[in-house]
Design a protein around this motif. Sequence first.
Motif, short mmCIF file in Angstrom:
data_model
loop_
_atom_site.label_atom_id
_atom_site.label_comp_id
_atom_site.label_asym_id
_atom_site.label_seq_id
_atom_site.Cartn_x
_atom_site.Cartn_y
_atom_site.Cartn_z
N THR A 193 7.72 19.53 21.88
CA THR A 193 6.93 20.19 22.90
C THR A 193 7.29 21.67 23.00
N GLU A 194 6.29 22.49 23.16
CA GLU A 194 6.50 23.92 23.41
C GLU A 194 6.18 24.16 24.88
N SER A 195 7.17 24.03 25.73
CA SER A 195 6.97 24.27 27.16
C SER A 195 8.23 24.94 27.70
N ASN A 196 8.14 25.38 28.92
CA ASN A 196 9.30 25.98 29.59
C ASN A 196 9.87 25.02 30.62
N TYR A 245 10.80 29.54 33.55
CA TYR A 245 11.25 28.18 33.28
C TYR A 245 11.14 27.31 34.53
N ASN A 246 10.79 26.06 34.30
CA ASN A 246 10.74 25.06 35.36
C ASN A 246 11.88 24.08 35.14
N ILE A 247 12.76 23.98 36.11
CA ILE A 247 13.96 23.16 35.99
C ILE A 247 13.84 21.96 36.92
N THR A 248 14.16 20.79 36.39
CA THR A 248 14.27 19.58 37.20
C THR A 248 15.65 18.99 36.97
N VAL A 249 16.35 18.69 38.06
CA VAL A 249 17.67 18.07 37.98
C VAL A 249 17.56 16.68 38.58
N ILE A 250 17.92 15.68 37.79
CA ILE A 250 17.98 14.31 38.29
C ILE A 250 19.45 13.93 38.25
N CYS A 251 19.98 13.49 39.39
CA CYS A 251 21.42 13.20 39.46
C CYS A 251 21.69 11.98 40.35
N PHE A 252 22.88 11.42 40.16
CA PHE A 252 23.30 10.28 40.96
C PHE A 252 23.77 10.71 42.35
N ASN A 253 24.46 11.86 42.40
CA ASN A 253 25.06 12.33 43.65
C ASN A 253 24.88 13.83 43.80
#
Length: 143
Positions: free
Chosen positions: A3-6, A33-41
């Motif tokens: 994929t060519e995305s930011n 840039y679009n940042i997504t953080v998926i985390c447990f805590n």
Amino acid sequence: MKTESNNIIFLYAEFTPYLKGCLDYFVHSNKSYNITVICFNIFKSLNKSSHINYNLILKDNFKNKYELKKYCESINPSLIIMSGTMSKDYIYTSKKLSKECNIVSVQDTMISNSIKQFIQVGLYKFYFRTFIKFFWGVGTSQT
């Protein structure tokens, strides 16, 4: 095809002040840039609204690995940065998306001559290497 995305996804154990500082600096310097953080805590001294330029989602919001994968697919990432290989759901999602984006595994354990790490090296060579393109480790280069 890659994929060519930011769009970048972080699959992490914990959202820490260090990670927050790194992301704040990156997003400030790279506004496209679009940042997504998926985390447990989320680290105790941080609150869920202490970020403004990226999405922060608790892993518990996903009922299973299939929901996590579907959500990550919908973001259309060009890069997934995964915290080690500790989560089966993170591994599943990364493996399924590895043809569409680059996968980087961040390791925070120093290399030692232990049986456990010998087994992990073997798993890397025969399993993880099939979908993780880069390993980012701490300390000096150990080749």
